[in-house]
Scaffold this motif. Structure first.
Motif: not given
Length: 274
Positions: A194-211
């Motif tokens: 989970p992304k701090n303070g938001e309803e979004k997720l943070l996906a950490v991948t070898s192709a980059g990070n994505f909210e």
């Protein structure tokens, strides 16, 4: 007591019950959730040969429900917790009781392989119908590309993340290429949080990070065979995806169900074992 017990009210289970009803053979279908099974996730079903323009999975479910009503099929909405063979009969156990049948049809389908992260959704039919900013889909097979087509109608951007070259049908790959808001990337997921303070997720991948607003997992499936894995019996039938491995197709599940019903009828009528 009905002659035949059927576990699962998806395509294969309903096809079996309908054909049995046409022979005048009574069956009981057990379903723990809803009629339709995984077909409700399908963006478009096009391999049954009767819908050249395709048909939405949700519409297929409605048709299955119509068949249940037309043939007066009996569906018991209880989860099967145990199966055993005793005194020439199959005993099917649920939290509410025990049922006995001469023949047993297992059409329990498959379940998704899970990723080691929280917050991942595995069935697109469970996704609330609303607007999404960015959606990440993990996987490179038919299901992943099918999910992408569905989500492209609701999201500004859809990313399909694959660890190798896509395995989806070329037809599905071409449909995805035509959607300007879908892109495919090569890479692997390292973390989803989970992304701090938001309803979004943070996906950490070898192709980059994505909210992202949503992560869908589509990395493969395994058969739901546990209930009967230790039972071998000529009156036990597996129907549809639970036995078809990578050949998970609607048309094959229907054919399995019809053939199973025909086999049961011939055994009852003529004593045939083939």
């Amino acid at each position: 007591m009905a002659l035949v017990g059927i576990i699962g009210a998806g395509i294969g289970g309903i096809a079996t019950a309908v054909q049995l009803a046409r022979y005048g053979i009574e069956s009981v279908i057990f379903e723990r959730e809803r009629i339709g099974g995984l077909i409700r996730n399908a963006y478009s079903v096009e391999n049954t040969m009767f819908f050249p323009d395709g048909i939405k999975g949700e519409r297929v479910v409605e048709i299955l429900e119509e068949y249940v009503g037309k043939y007066g099929l009996r569906v018991i909405y209880e989860e099967v917790t145990g199966i055993r063979k005793k005194d020439e009969l199959f005993e099917v156990e649920t939290p509410k009781g025990m049922y006995r049948f001469k023949y047993l049809v297992v059409a329990t389908g498959t379940r998704p392989k899970k990723l080691p992260f929280e917050g991942v959704v595995y069935h697109v039919a469970e996704v609330p119908r609303r607007h999404y900013g960015r959606v990440l889909i993990i996987g490179g097979g038919d299901v992943a590309f099918d999910y992408a087509l569905t989500m492209s109608k609701m999201a500004d951007e859809v990313i399909i993340l694959m660890r190798s070259e896509p395995k989806a049908l070329p037809y599905l790959q071409e449909l995805v290429k035509r959607r300007s808001n879908i892109k495919t990337l090569m890479g692997q997921v390292r973390e989803i949080r989970p992304k701090n303070g938001e309803e979004k997720l943070l996906a950490v991948t070898s192709a980059g990070n994505f909210e992202v607003d949503l992560v869908l997992g589509a990395i493969g499936r395994v058969p739901n065979i546990e209930l009967v894995k230790d039972i071998e019996d000529e009156n036990l039938f597996l129907v549809g995806d639970v036995k078809n491995g990578i050949y998970r197709q609607t048309a094959l599940a229907i054919a399995d169900g019809i053939r199973t019903a025909m086999t049961i009828w011939r055994r009852e009528r003529y004593g045939d074992t083939e």
